[in-house]
Motif scaffolding. Structure first.
Motif, PDB file in Angstrom:
ATOM      1  N   THR A   9      33.970  83.764  31.935  1.00 51.03           N
ATOM      2  CA  THR A   9      33.151  84.687  32.730  1.00 51.03           C
ATOM      3  C   THR A   9      31.947  84.009  33.360  1.00 51.03           C
ATOM      4  O   THR A   9      31.679  84.135  34.551  1.00 51.03           O
ATOM      5  CB  THR A   9      32.655  85.833  31.836  1.00 51.03           C
ATOM      6  OG1 THR A   9      33.759  86.375  31.147  1.00 51.03           O
ATOM      7  CG2 THR A   9      31.984  86.892  32.681  1.00 51.03           C
ATOM      8  N   ILE A  20      28.821  82.468  47.617  1.00 54.67           N
ATOM      9  CA  ILE A  20      28.209  83.506  48.475  1.00 54.67           C
ATOM     10  C   ILE A  20      26.885  83.033  49.054  1.00 54.67           C
ATOM     11  O   ILE A  20      26.607  83.227  50.252  1.00 54.67           O
ATOM     12  CB  ILE A  20      28.017  84.802  47.671  1.00 54.67           C
ATOM     13  CG1 ILE A  20      29.367  85.423  47.381  1.00 54.67           C
ATOM     14  CG2 ILE A  20      27.146  85.774  48.440  1.00 54.67           C
ATOM     15  CD1 ILE A  20      29.268  86.583  46.449  1.00 54.67           C
ATOM     16  N   VAL A  32      19.937  81.914  68.431  1.00 58.21           N
ATOM     17  CA  VAL A  32      20.124  81.600  69.854  1.00 58.21           C
ATOM     18  C   VAL A  32      18.747  81.395  70.475  1.00 58.21           C
ATOM     19  O   VAL A  32      17.898  82.274  70.428  1.00 58.21           O
ATOM     20  CB  VAL A  32      20.866  82.746  70.564  1.00 58.21           C
ATOM     21  CG1 VAL A  32      20.898  82.471  72.053  1.00 58.21           C
ATOM     22  CG2 VAL A  32      22.263  82.861  70.008  1.00 58.21           C
TER      23      VAL A  32
ATOM     24  N   ASP B  12      36.870  90.547  29.479  1.00 55.27           N
ATOM     25  CA  ASP B  12      36.960  89.465  30.468  1.00 55.27           C
ATOM     26  C   ASP B  12      37.380  90.000  31.822  1.00 55.27           C
ATOM     27  O   ASP B  12      36.804  89.687  32.864  1.00 55.27           O
ATOM     28  CB  ASP B  12      38.041  88.458  30.029  1.00 55.27           C
ATOM     29  CG  ASP B  12      37.460  87.488  29.018  1.00 55.27           C
ATOM     30  OD1 ASP B  12      38.198  87.052  28.133  1.00 55.27           O
ATOM     31  OD2 ASP B  12      36.257  87.177  29.159  1.00 55.27           O
ATOM     32  N   ALA B  15      34.611  92.070  33.488  1.00 58.61           N
ATOM     33  CA  ALA B  15      33.550  91.233  34.065  1.00 58.61           C
ATOM     34  C   ALA B  15      34.029  90.580  35.354  1.00 58.61           C
ATOM     35  O   ALA B  15      33.334  90.576  36.371  1.00 58.61           O
ATOM     36  CB  ALA B  15      33.115  90.174  33.051  1.00 58.61           C
ATOM     37  N   ILE B  19      32.443  91.245  39.165  1.00 58.78           N
ATOM     38  CA  ILE B  19      31.887  90.161  39.984  1.00 58.78           C
ATOM     39  C   ILE B  19      32.612  90.092  41.314  1.00 58.78           C
ATOM     40  O   ILE B  19      31.996  89.984  42.387  1.00 58.78           O
ATOM     41  CB  ILE B  19      32.009  88.821  39.243  1.00 58.78           C
ATOM     42  CG1 ILE B  19      31.076  88.818  38.044  1.00 58.78           C
ATOM     43  CG2 ILE B  19      31.674  87.672  40.174  1.00 58.78           C
ATOM     44  CD1 ILE B  19      31.280  87.647  37.146  1.00 58.78           C
ATOM     45  N   SER B  23      30.844  90.763  44.996  1.00 53.49           N
ATOM     46  CA  SER B  23      30.781  89.745  46.052  1.00 53.49           C
ATOM     47  C   SER B  23      31.438  90.259  47.317  1.00 53.49           C
ATOM     48  O   SER B  23      30.954  90.035  48.425  1.00 53.49           O
ATOM     49  CB  SER B  23      31.495  88.469  45.635  1.00 53.49           C
ATOM     50  OG  SER B  23      31.506  88.347  44.254  1.00 53.49           O
ATOM     51  N   ILE B  27      29.591  90.529  50.991  1.00 53.35           N
ATOM     52  CA  ILE B  27      30.044  89.782  52.165  1.00 53.35           C
ATOM     53  C   ILE B  27      30.338  90.723  53.312  1.00 53.35           C
ATOM     54  O   ILE B  27      29.967  90.486  54.463  1.00 53.35           O
ATOM     55  CB  ILE B  27      31.273  88.927  51.811  1.00 53.35           C
ATOM     56  CG1 ILE B  27      30.839  87.784  50.920  1.00 53.35           C
ATOM     57  CG2 ILE B  27      31.941  88.401  53.067  1.00 53.35           C
ATOM     58  CD1 ILE B  27      31.959  86.891  50.514  1.00 53.35           C
ATOM     59  N   PHE B  30      27.264  91.818  55.329  1.00 48.72           N
ATOM     60  CA  PHE B  30      26.546  91.044  56.338  1.00 48.72           C
ATOM     61  C   PHE B  30      27.448  90.385  57.365  1.00 48.72           C
ATOM     62  O   PHE B  30      27.009  89.535  58.114  1.00 48.72           O
ATOM     63  CB  PHE B  30      25.560  90.062  55.720  1.00 48.72           C
ATOM     64  CG  PHE B  30      26.126  88.867  55.053  1.00 48.72           C
ATOM     65  CD1 PHE B  30      26.290  88.834  53.687  1.00 48.72           C
ATOM     66  CD2 PHE B  30      26.474  87.751  55.797  1.00 48.72           C
ATOM     67  CE1 PHE B  30      26.805  87.723  53.069  1.00 48.72           C
ATOM     68  CE2 PHE B  30      26.982  86.651  55.182  1.00 48.72           C
ATOM     69  CZ  PHE B  30      27.147  86.627  53.810  1.00 48.72           C
ATOM     70  N   ILE B  34      26.467  88.409  61.441  1.00 51.99           N
ATOM     71  CA  ILE B  34      26.879  87.139  62.034  1.00 51.99           C
ATOM     72  C   ILE B  34      26.877  87.264  63.552  1.00 51.99           C
ATOM     73  O   ILE B  34      26.662  86.292  64.264  1.00 51.99           O
ATOM     74  CB  ILE B  34      28.275  86.742  61.523  1.00 51.99           C
ATOM     75  CG1 ILE B  34      28.232  86.559  60.008  1.00 51.99           C
ATOM     76  CG2 ILE B  34      28.749  85.468  62.173  1.00 51.99           C
ATOM     77  CD1 ILE B  34      29.568  86.269  59.413  1.00 51.99           C
ATOM     78  N   PRO B  37      23.096  87.331  66.878  1.00 51.78           N
ATOM     79  CA  PRO B  37      22.590  86.508  67.971  1.00 51.78           C
ATOM     80  C   PRO B  37      23.306  86.754  69.286  1.00 51.78           C
ATOM     81  O   PRO B  37      22.834  86.340  70.331  1.00 51.78           O
ATOM     82  CB  PRO B  37      22.841  85.086  67.495  1.00 51.78           C
ATOM     83  CG  PRO B  37      22.931  85.181  66.033  1.00 51.78           C
ATOM     84  CD  PRO B  37      23.493  86.523  65.745  1.00 51.78           C
ATOM     85  N   PHE B  38      24.421  87.406  69.279  1.00 51.00           N
ATOM     86  CA  PHE B  38      25.128  87.606  70.526  1.00 51.00           C
ATOM     87  C   PHE B  38      24.877  88.974  71.128  1.00 51.00           C
ATOM     88  O   PHE B  38      25.488  89.326  72.111  1.00 51.00           O
ATOM     89  CB  PHE B  38      26.631  87.399  70.308  1.00 51.00           C
ATOM     90  CG  PHE B  38      26.934  86.016  69.814  1.00 51.00           C
ATOM     91  CD1 PHE B  38      27.195  85.800  68.470  1.00 51.00           C
ATOM     92  CD2 PHE B  38      26.932  84.936  70.676  1.00 51.00           C
ATOM     93  CE1 PHE B  38      27.451  84.526  68.007  1.00 51.00           C
ATOM     94  CE2 PHE B  38      27.185  83.669  70.205  1.00 51.00           C
ATOM     95  CZ  PHE B  38      27.448  83.455  68.868  1.00 51.00           C
ATOM     96  N   THR B  43      15.771  88.914  78.287  1.00 46.39           N
ATOM     97  CA  THR B  43      15.195  87.573  78.361  1.00 46.39           C
ATOM     98  C   THR B  43      14.385  87.386  79.623  1.00 46.39           C
ATOM     99  O   THR B  43      13.930  86.301  79.920  1.00 46.39           O
ATOM    100  CB  THR B  43      16.305  86.507  78.357  1.00 46.39           C
ATOM    101  OG1 THR B  43      17.235  86.849  79.374  1.00 46.39           O
ATOM    102  CG2 THR B  43      16.976  86.434  77.020  1.00 46.39           C
TER     103      THR B  43
END
Lengths: 171, 332
Positions: A9, A20, A32, B12, B15, B19, B23, B27, B30, B34, B37-38, B43
């Motif tokens: 674990t 991550i 940018v 086991d 756990a 996890i 995760s 992920i 966010f 990514i 910025p586009f 400007t």
């Protein structure tokens, strides 16, 4: 031999956190950049210089740029003689108009048997990112001039055009 | 291997699954980040600020009335038909003087409503037919920082400046005719010809040095002894002014060094010889209190003064041009 195929674990936890964090770090690091900040600073400096010359020239009564040029007595300025006598008033005027974080030099460019570029006010050596603004003044025979200009042969048919160059930079 | 058919999830496994799910959720959360910025961001704030500055300072504006087919640059007199706002003044020959602003235009400019001003200055973008307006703030300051006022109106237009956004700012240097016109009333005090004084009545309305320029002298019989300036005093004040009191005298642009004057006629004075000599007196603002009226007396000798007649020919109207800076700030 241990062929159970289980992950402990704690090791699993550590591995997941590591992966991550790496991915997060990489993705957040992309930025940018729009490289317009330096252009804007240059444009602002050029505006200040042009505006300063225009304002000094547009003074309706009293000394305007033509009279300042006419009062120049031919003495060249350098690092040790930064502002010659006749140019004190022009220097005071310009430093009152321009913001405090800008330093400047003034050159006169004119024709007197050959093209002469003369430093008239020197406040330092211009660095690479300095900006030049120009304004033309004309000296006629009827203008009240210093003895230097009177000796350069300005007649009714031959007025003298002088380019006043203001070189400025941020300090 | 021992078969375990208890049906319980082992610790086991729990756990591990926790996890893994944690995760996965982080992920997924966010992934949109990514692509940030586009996203489209504005400007061109700098170019909008720059062009607004040029429009205000170098263009006198325009109004147009299609029904009567009239138009012109004096939009400050035709607020209902204004099409474009500009502050540059136009002289009598219809020539625009850039960087020199017209007092009435500046005053009316500060009073235009925000919606109209956005329209007149073009401070918006059209995106698929939908109009997105820029936030802006245009203010006129004195060179040393305070907000410029004309007739008690602060010259500022637009919205308050936000604290948390990207702002593009341009500063332009300008001259504004703040309307303080004083015409020297060459008023003889009725004294015998030996004591020729000129009196100028002056009400101190702005926090600036008072400048008097005199030229085109009516000098009698050159080449005789030159005409002279004997002394200058301000009433009510502390008597004859000296250089240390804040009196600066210039003759043809050159500052005369430390003038000292006494009340008699024999001390070193300023002499002028030619009709075209230009003579400038600068009285420091420390000699005056705002709002009070003073009489400035200037004593001359050997000048031909006619009783009761202004003797200075072609006396210029002294229009005080205040120098200021126009700050244009634009944000999204």
């Amino acid at each position: 031999m241990n062929d159970k195929g289980q992950m402990h674990t704690l090791e699993g936890l550590a591995a997941a956190v590591l992966v991550i964090t790496t991915v997060m770090f990489i993705t957040r690091a992309t930025v940018v950049v729009t490289p317009q900040i330096e252009l804007a600073l240059d444009a602002q400096l050029k505006q200040y210089s042009n505006d300063a010359l225009t304002i000094v020239d547009s003074e309706p009564v009293g000394m305007n740029l033509t009279k300042y040029v006419a009062a120049w007595n031919g003495i060249e300025a350098n690092i040790s003689l930064q502002v010659p006598d006749g140019m004190m008033d022009l220097d005071n005027d310009l430093s009152a108009i321009m913001p405090d974080n800008i330093a400047y030099n003034v050159d006169f460019v004119y024709w007197n048997n050959s093209l002469k570029t003369t430093h008239v006010i020197v406040h330092g050596v211009p660095p690479d990112n300095s900006i030049t603004a120009s304004r033309l003044v004309t000296l006629h025979s009827t203008d009240l001039k210093s003895s230097y200009w009177n000796g350069t042969g300005i007649t009714d048919l031959n007025p003298r055009v002088v380019e006043v160059r203001l070189i400025s930079w941020y300090i | 291997m021992m078969k375990d058919d208890l049906g319980q999830a082992s610790l086991d496994f729990l756990a591990g699954v926790i996890i893994f799910m944690g995760s996965l959720i982080m992920i997924i959360q966010f992934i949109p980040g990514i692509f940030t910025p586009f996203q489209t961001e504005v400007t061109d704030l700098n170019s909008v600020a720059y062009r607004t500055g040029v429009l205000l300072l170098e263009d006198p504006g325009w109004w147009s009335n299609t029904s009567t087919n009239t138009s012109g640059t004096d939009w400050e007199n035709h607020l209902n038909n204004t099409q474009r706002v500009g502050l540059a003044s136009v002289d009598a020959a219809n020539k625009t003087t850039p960087n020199v602003l017209n007092k009435k235009k500046v005053e009316k400019f500060a009073n235009i409503s925000k919606d109209n001003l956005t329209e007149f200055l073009g401070l918006y973008r059209n995106i698929s037919g939908y109009q997105l307006e820029y936030g802006y703030n245009i203010s006129l300051f004195y060179l040393d920082g305070g907000l410029l006022k004309i007739n008690d109106t602060n010259i500022t237009a637009g919205y308050p400046i936000p604290a948390t956004q990207d702002i593009a700012k341009i500063e332009r240097l300008v001259m504004v005719d703040t309307g303080e016109i004083s015409v020297a009333n060459g008023n003889l005090s009725g004294q015998p010809p030996a004591n020729k004084k000129v009196q100028i009545n002056y009400t101190h309305l702005q926090d600036r040095d008072f400048k008097i320029i005199i030229t085109s002298f009516n000098i009698t019989t050159p080449p005789g002894p030159p005409a002279e300036l004997n002394w200058v005093q301000v009433v009510p004040g502390s008597g004859i002014l000296k250089g240390s009191d804040g009196l600066v005298i210039k003759l043809n642009g050159t500052t005369m060094v430390s003038p000292t004057f006494n009340s008699d006629d024999n001390t070193p004075d300023i002499k002028f010889y030619n009709q075209n000599d230009e003579f400038e007196l600068i009285l420091s603002k420390n000699l005056f209190t705002i709002g009070q009226t003073y009489t400035i007396e200037i004593k001359f000798s050997r000048i031909d003064l006619n009783y009761g007649v202004m003797i200075f020919n072609n006396l210029p109207k002294l229009v005080f041009y205040d120098r200021g800076k126009l700050t244009i700030e634009v944000w999204q």
